[in-house]
Design a protein around this motif. Sequence first.
Motif, PDB file in Angstrom:
ATOM      1  N   ASN A 276       4.853  16.141  -2.315  1.00 34.87           N
ATOM      2  CA  ASN A 276       4.133  14.865  -2.454  1.00 34.87           C
ATOM      3  C   ASN A 276       2.670  15.065  -2.824  1.00 34.87           C
ATOM      4  O   ASN A 276       2.117  14.296  -3.600  1.00 34.87           O
ATOM      5  N   ALA A 277       2.044  16.086  -2.278  1.00 38.59           N
ATOM      6  CA  ALA A 277       0.635  16.342  -2.595  1.00 38.59           C
ATOM      7  C   ALA A 277       0.449  16.758  -4.043  1.00 38.59           C
ATOM      8  O   ALA A 277      -0.601  16.488  -4.639  1.00 38.59           O
ATOM      9  N   MET A 278       1.454  17.392  -4.630  1.00 38.11           N
ATOM     10  CA  MET A 278       1.331  17.881  -6.004  1.00 38.11           C
ATOM     11  C   MET A 278       1.863  16.886  -7.042  1.00 38.11           C
ATOM     12  O   MET A 278       1.767  17.131  -8.236  1.00 38.11           O
ATOM     13  N   MET A 279       2.393  15.762  -6.604  1.00 42.50           N
ATOM     14  CA  MET A 279       2.983  14.780  -7.516  1.00 42.50           C
ATOM     15  C   MET A 279       2.044  14.208  -8.579  1.00 42.50           C
ATOM     16  O   MET A 279       2.519  13.817  -9.642  1.00 42.50           O
ATOM     17  N   PRO A 280       0.739  14.116  -8.365  1.00 39.17           N
ATOM     18  CA  PRO A 280      -0.103  13.562  -9.435  1.00 39.17           C
ATOM     19  C   PRO A 280      -0.042  14.352 -10.744  1.00 39.17           C
ATOM     20  O   PRO A 280      -0.366  13.806 -11.801  1.00 39.17           O
TER      21      PRO A 280
END
Length: 87
Positions: A60-64
């Motif tokens: 989720n933290a790397m989704m951008p």
Amino acid sequence: MTYREQPFEDRPKIDDAFERIRTLHLMRAAVVLLATITELQLFFHFTDANIDSRIYAIWNAMMPHIEVAELYDERYKDLMANRGIRP
């Protein structure tokens, strides 16, 4: 042409491009490691240290990053849901 041979006024552009490229490669290396860890967890299903929720949080933290989102959607989204890796 080496960095020293570049015109002085172009050096800030080169420095900026270098930082962007280095950041991109570090992100890609992190994604490879995360994918490897996810595959290992899906295969062995370790129960210690709350690994499932940590893997989910890192995804989720790397989704951008578009490359991460594409990889997650194509490979890991359904696979993790089917194998029980949830937050």
